[in-house]
Design a protein around this motif. Structure first.
Motif, mmCIF file in Angstrom:
data_model
loop_
_atom_site.group_PDB
_atom_site.id
_atom_site.type_symbol
_atom_site.label_atom_id
_atom_site.label_comp_id
_atom_site.label_asym_id
_atom_site.label_seq_id
_atom_site.Cartn_x
_atom_site.Cartn_y
_atom_site.Cartn_z
ATOM 1 N N GLN A 33 -27.191 -34.230 -66.864
ATOM 2 C CA GLN A 33 -27.861 -34.019 -68.193
ATOM 3 C C GLN A 33 -29.390 -33.916 -67.793
ATOM 4 O OE1 GLN A 33 -26.139 -37.626 -70.268
ATOM 5 N NE2 GLN A 33 -25.273 -36.160 -71.672
ATOM 6 N N PRO A 34 -29.762 -32.800 -67.412
ATOM 7 C CA PRO A 34 -31.052 -32.617 -66.728
ATOM 8 C C PRO A 34 -32.349 -32.879 -68.107
ATOM 9 C CG PRO A 34 -30.229 -30.590 -66.903
ATOM 10 C CD PRO A 34 -29.253 -31.640 -67.197
ATOM 11 N N THR A 35 -33.494 -33.499 -67.795
ATOM 12 C CA THR A 35 -34.591 -33.849 -68.636
ATOM 13 C C THR A 35 -35.830 -33.356 -68.219
ATOM 14 O OG1 THR A 35 -34.891 -35.935 -67.680
ATOM 15 C CG2 THR A 35 -33.303 -35.878 -69.657
ATOM 16 N N ALA A 36 -35.867 -32.977 -66.916
ATOM 17 C CA ALA A 36 -37.033 -32.437 -66.263
ATOM 18 C C ALA A 36 -36.593 -31.665 -65.014
ATOM 19 C CB ALA A 36 -38.106 -33.528 -66.046
ATOM 20 N N ALA A 37 -37.718 -30.914 -64.480
ATOM 21 C CA ALA A 37 -37.578 -30.161 -63.309
ATOM 22 C C ALA A 37 -37.176 -31.188 -62.132
ATOM 23 C CB ALA A 37 -38.903 -29.367 -62.813
ATOM 24 N N GLY A 38 -36.144 -30.721 -61.207
ATOM 25 C CA GLY A 38 -35.924 -31.545 -60.107
ATOM 26 C C GLY A 38 -34.635 -31.120 -59.607
ATOM 27 N N ARG A 39 -33.938 -31.825 -58.529
ATOM 28 C CA ARG A 39 -32.819 -31.201 -57.991
ATOM 29 C C ARG A 39 -31.620 -31.985 -58.631
ATOM 30 N NH1 ARG A 39 -31.261 -27.905 -53.963
ATOM 31 N NH2 ARG A 39 -29.515 -28.547 -52.709
ATOM 32 N N LEU A 40 -30.670 -31.405 -58.673
ATOM 33 C CA LEU A 40 -29.318 -31.942 -59.081
ATOM 34 C C LEU A 40 -28.202 -31.908 -58.071
ATOM 35 C CD1 LEU A 40 -29.135 -30.344 -62.634
ATOM 36 C CD2 LEU A 40 -30.128 -32.802 -62.176
ATOM 37 N N THR A 41 -27.748 -33.062 -57.716
ATOM 38 C CA THR A 41 -26.927 -33.064 -56.445
ATOM 39 C C THR A 41 -25.446 -33.494 -56.895
ATOM 40 O OG1 THR A 41 -28.748 -33.630 -54.798
ATOM 41 C CG2 THR A 41 -26.286 -34.085 -54.408
ATOM 42 N N GLY A 42 -24.286 -32.824 -56.712
ATOM 43 C CA GLY A 42 -23.059 -33.029 -57.194
ATOM 44 C C GLY A 42 -22.286 -33.795 -55.971
ATOM 45 N N GLY A 43 -21.242 -34.142 -56.318
ATOM 46 C CA GLY A 43 -20.284 -34.951 -55.511
ATOM 47 C C GLY A 43 -19.871 -33.925 -54.600
ATOM 48 N N PHE A 44 -18.875 -34.721 -53.494
ATOM 49 C CA PHE A 44 -18.497 -33.858 -52.314
ATOM 50 C C PHE A 44 -17.279 -33.076 -52.908
ATOM 51 C CE2 PHE A 44 -15.058 -33.218 -49.277
ATOM 52 C CZ PHE A 44 -15.783 -32.631 -48.171
ATOM 53 N N HIS A 45 -17.270 -31.722 -52.432
ATOM 54 C CA HIS A 45 -16.104 -30.926 -52.753
ATOM 55 C C HIS A 45 -15.419 -30.429 -51.587
ATOM 56 C CE1 HIS A 45 -17.031 -30.731 -57.005
ATOM 57 N NE2 HIS A 45 -18.033 -30.995 -56.737
ATOM 58 N N GLY A 46 -14.093 -30.650 -51.280
ATOM 59 C CA GLY A 46 -13.408 -30.417 -50.015
ATOM 60 C C GLY A 46 -13.307 -28.660 -49.613
ATOM 61 N N GLY A 47 -13.119 -27.817 -50.541
ATOM 62 C CA GLY A 47 -13.078 -26.443 -50.200
ATOM 63 C C GLY A 47 -12.897 -25.494 -51.487
ATOM 64 N N PHE A 48 -14.035 -24.795 -51.210
ATOM 65 C CA PHE A 48 -14.117 -23.834 -52.489
ATOM 66 C C PHE A 48 -15.120 -22.588 -52.096
ATOM 67 C CE2 PHE A 48 -17.694 -27.001 -52.406
ATOM 68 C CZ PHE A 48 -18.787 -26.080 -52.544
ATOM 69 N N ARG A 49 -14.702 -21.493 -52.855
ATOM 70 C CA ARG A 49 -15.348 -20.327 -52.570
ATOM 71 C C ARG A 49 -16.427 -19.995 -53.971
ATOM 72 N NH1 ARG A 49 -13.203 -13.829 -52.447
ATOM 73 N NH2 ARG A 49 -15.212 -13.042 -53.161
ATOM 74 N N PHE A 50 -16.057 -20.591 -55.101
ATOM 75 C CA PHE A 50 -16.715 -20.331 -56.282
ATOM 76 C C PHE A 50 -17.256 -21.510 -56.840
ATOM 77 C CE2 PHE A 50 -13.588 -17.049 -56.036
ATOM 78 C CZ PHE A 50 -14.354 -15.714 -56.089
ATOM 79 N N ILE A 51 -18.459 -21.538 -57.546
ATOM 80 C CA ILE A 51 -18.856 -22.550 -58.406
ATOM 81 C C ILE A 51 -19.165 -21.887 -59.706
ATOM 82 C CG2 ILE A 51 -21.134 -23.778 -58.922
ATOM 83 C CD1 ILE A 51 -21.420 -24.674 -56.060
ATOM 84 N N LEU A 52 -19.030 -22.675 -60.812
ATOM 85 C CA LEU A 52 -18.971 -22.222 -62.061
ATOM 86 C C LEU A 52 -20.174 -23.093 -62.841
ATOM 87 C CD1 LEU A 52 -18.732 -20.363 -64.384
ATOM 88 C CD2 LEU A 52 -16.489 -21.720 -65.114
ATOM 89 N N LEU A 53 -21.258 -22.733 -63.027
ATOM 90 C CA LEU A 53 -22.297 -23.516 -63.775
ATOM 91 C C LEU A 53 -22.194 -23.288 -65.054
ATOM 92 C CD1 LEU A 53 -25.316 -23.451 -61.448
ATOM 93 C CD2 LEU A 53 -24.066 -25.436 -61.844
ATOM 94 N N THR A 54 -22.022 -24.208 -65.954
ATOM 95 C CA THR A 54 -21.997 -23.969 -67.607
ATOM 96 C C THR A 54 -22.961 -24.934 -68.279
ATOM 97 O OG1 THR A 54 -19.535 -23.334 -67.263
ATOM 98 C CG2 THR A 54 -20.422 -23.822 -69.458
#
Length: 742
Positions: free
Chosen positions: A218-239
């Motif tokens: 839930q971003p409120t301003a500019a900055g870096r968002l860091t997700g959790g660890f994901h073990g194996g993936f080719r794709f990311i879907l940002l929505t």
């Protein structure tokens, strides 16, 4: 031809082949060795996408690939399709995603899900109507509001009476959906409901691995968002799941598997066949994705997991393929990962001697997991994995310390032998199906364990124990041939309860480990071909795992090994192409750069959580090194070795294998339509081995220009002819061997 002229011709041919069979040391001195282009590991610790695609209101999605410009802006308004960006990394990666936000409008919610296959990044709703809806209604009550997304289509009913509408809103608490336009006719309670394409979904097994799942920001301003660890993936879907606007200037992944660049490879392979080369490096990369670095997820030691995303647990059956692959490609770092995984396995041994199939299963409950005593057969696999570690590393201290535990495990598995010297065990195996009666596969597996234990006992333990193990193994072999051979099948049946069922795994292992008498080999090979499809060999007629998969690369690797063992190189390579060829095709929708856990009858997978970077599928890497290049260990740590190439229609192959004594490099060329083989090898001092080249009694063989085999007689290096090869016993050193006149 005069001998001196013939000798000069052979040497000239061998030297002429060096453009193809150049000593690997010379190849590595070049600015860019040809094999480097096949390496799949990322060049830098942060991996960025290679493609981006927007859906809904998205401007400049390509900016997330180029890293230039003002970035990509996602805007979502109520009732419209949520804005999303699909990021494609081109192959599987593993680690922590990071998103750089430069501007935010409103109070939006940004979700991130990952997937190995694009087809599973969205999960369609599949529910029913909970309360009747009348014609003209725009709000419908459902049994569940899961996997709904505004802008998707929704269909009530099937066939001619089906009504398809667009989702404009939904309420997850009340389980209602608002659609447009209004319904044209009544919809009774219980009517089936489906949607397309569905809502964003993760393909990870979070309950097993304790990692992954959707990330919500839930971003409120500019900055870096860091997700959790994901073990194996080719794709990311940002929505952008809720109304608002977000501008993203960059996206990447902090790579957190074993990152191997060409400089990190201690073994390598290259041949005249591009597809086989891609298989070798895909197998190596699969293992790198499966390696958990020290310190990740709260665990201090390095481990080798079954798959990049699932189950993220150590599995003994997988280690039978993973251990040789890790050691022969990465050298000491690979050996360290194997050893630390075996430590976890041995520490979980039960008092009765059983080893767990997975010593750390189900990390959703605690970071270390809990031992899962999956099957008696997998218990034996665990002992064999320890022996394999010793075979490939020569680590005598480790194997000596483990020997008492291995003896206890062998005694445990011995309890499942009946009076006929066959294994009776209502037990699961790699395809998760119980088999009853005197089971052919389990009996052969126990035969193999006994042989392996005898090999170990003769080097580090008791000669008497070795002799006893060998005698029991011989008794099993005789019983399998006497009681489990099916004349009707022309092969071994599944079990005494199902003698008419043809199975791949048991017959493949029977070939690989010398169970099949010479006069029956052609029949078994023909029977196994009846199980072939365009996508690989099935388990057997009517057999499948619980999810409906019928083709197991683990089992197909047994068959390719069996075919190599009886000199059916053409058959082994053909099956390899059918099974693994589609996996290494970048145009395949399921391509990940890794090798897959299993397949269905049409060459795909049946469930989102199917692992598409799974270590037990990596057998082509080891087999191409040991069978096609031809370099394999005989004594522990390659103290003695064998170089015996199976050319299989290829024109050349070359490569390197790390050992505790130094690197073995080898290369060969098949010239003049297979009528000449020139082989070069550089082997460590202090070792001994056998070099074998395809030949007949009429072949002339030279070593470093000296004739050592001619007119069916040897003239040095204890040259003998056996199984279509002239075999030479040599000390460590550098050799050019040429053979002509077959």
């Amino acid at each position: 031809m005069h001998r001196s002229k013939l000798t000069r011709l052979l040497v000239a041919c061998a030297v002429g082949a060096t453009a193809v069979v150049a000593p690997p040391a010379a190849a590595e001195a070049a600015p860019e060795p040809a094999w480097h282009r096949y390496v799949l590991g990322p060049a830098a610790p942060t991996v960025t996408p290679v493609r981006a695609e927007g859906r809904g209101d998205v401007t400049r999605p390509d900016a997330l690939v180029s890293g230039r410009g003002r970035g990509a802006t996602l805007t979502t308004v109520a009732g419209a399709t949520p804005a999303s960006v699909l990021l494609d990394f081109g192959r599987d990666v593993a680690g922590t995603p990071g998103i750089d936000v430069t501007a935010v409008t409103g109070a939006p919610t940004l979700t991130l899900v990952t997937g190995e296959a694009r087809q599973y990044l969205r999960r369609p709703a599949a529910t029913t109507v909970a309360a009747p809806a009348t014609a003209g209604a725009t709000v419908v009550t459902l049994a569940s509001a899961a996997n709904l997304e505004a802008g998707n289509t929704i269909t009530f009913g099937t066939g001619a009476t089906a009504q398809t509408r667009t989702v404009t809103a939904f309420d997850t608490t009340a389980a209602t959906v608002t659609v447009g336009p209004a319904l044209a006719q009544d919809v009774p309670a219980g009517t089936a409901v489906t949607t397309s394409p569905g809502a964003p979904a993760s393909d990870e097994s979070r309950g097993l691995a304790g990692v992954g799942g959707p990330d919500t920001f839930q971003p409120t301003a500019a900055g870096r968002l860091t997700g959790g660890f994901h073990g194996g993936f080719r794709f990311i879907l940002l929505t952008l799941a809720t109304p608002g606007s977000v501008t993203v200037s960059g996206a990447g992944v902090d790579f957190q598997a074993y990152r191997a660049t060409p400089a990190d490879y201690r073994g390598w392979f290259l041949s005249s066949d591009d597809q086989l080369n891609r298989m070798w490096y895909s197998g190596a990369y699969t293992l790198q994705l499966d390696i958990k670095p020290a310190g990740l997820n709260g665990l201090p030691e390095t481990r080798i997991y079954d798959g990049a995303k699932r189950d993220r647990s150590i599995w003994t059956g997988d280690l039978l393929v993973q251990a040789p692959t890790a050691i022969s490609t990465l050298g000491p770092p690979g050996a360290d990962a194997v050893r630390s995984s075996l430590d976890v396995l041995l520490a979980a041994q039960r008092a009765d001697g059983a080893l767990p199939g997975s010593p750390d299963f189900g990390k959703g409950r605690n970071p270390a997991g809990s031992p899962l005593f999956y099957s008696n057969n997998y218990s034996g696999y665990g002992a064999r994995a320890v022996i394999d570690y010793y075979r490939y590393t020569g680590d005598a201290a480790y194997a000596t310390a483990a020997l008492p535990a291995l003896r206890r495990e062998l005694a445990y598995n011995d309890t499942f032998m009946d009076a006929n010297h066959l294994v009776v065990s209502n037990d699961r195996d790699f395809w998760q199906a119980t088999q009853t009666g005197e089971v052919t596969k389990y009996s052969i597996d126990h035969h193999v364990l006994l042989r392996e234990m005898a090999w170990l006992e003769r080097r580090l333990g008791s000669a008497d124990a070795a002799a006893a193990d060998e005698a029991e193994a011989d008794a099993i072999k005789a019983a399998v041939n006497e009681r489990l051979w099916s004349p009707a099948l022309g092969a071994y049946g599944q079990s005494s309860d199902h003698p008419d069922v043809l199975v791949e795994d048991a017959n493949a292992l029977a070939l690989q480990y010398g169970i099949v008498p010479a006069e029956r080999r052609a029949s078994v090979l023909d029977a196994l071909r009846r199980l072939w499809t365009p996508y690989g060999a099935i388990l057997g007629p009517g057999l499948q795992d619980p999810t409906g998969h019928t083709i197991e690369p683990f089992g197909n690797g047994m068959e390719t090994a069996g075919r190599f063992a009886v000199q059916d190189t053409a058959g082994a390579l053909e099956l390899m192409r059918r099974t693994w060829g589609p996996m290494v095709d970048p145009g395949n929708p399921l391509y990940t750069g890794g090798l897959w856990e299993f397949k269905n009858s049409s060459g795909g997978v049946n469930r989102a959580t199917a692992s598409l970077a799974h270590g037990w599928a990596a057998s082509p890497t080891v087999q191409l090194t040991e069978q096609v290049l031809g370099v394999s260990p005989v004594g522990p740590g390659y103290a003695t070795w064998r170089i015996q190439p199976h050319t299989g229609g290829l024109t050349w192959a070359q490569g390197a294998v790390p050992t505790q004594y130094g690197t073995i490099t080898a290369g060969w060329a098949s010239i003049l339509f297979g009528q000449l083989v020139a082989l070069q090898a550089d082997t460590p001092a202090g070792t001994t081995g056998t070099i074998a080249v395809p030949a007949t009694a009429r072949t002339v063989v030279t070593v470093n220009g000296r004739v050592v085999w001619e007119h069916g007689h040897g003239h040095g290096y204890q040259a003998t002819l056996a199984d279509g090869y002239v075999q030479l016993t040599v000390p460590g050193g550098r050799y050019t061997v040429a053979a002509v006149g077959r």
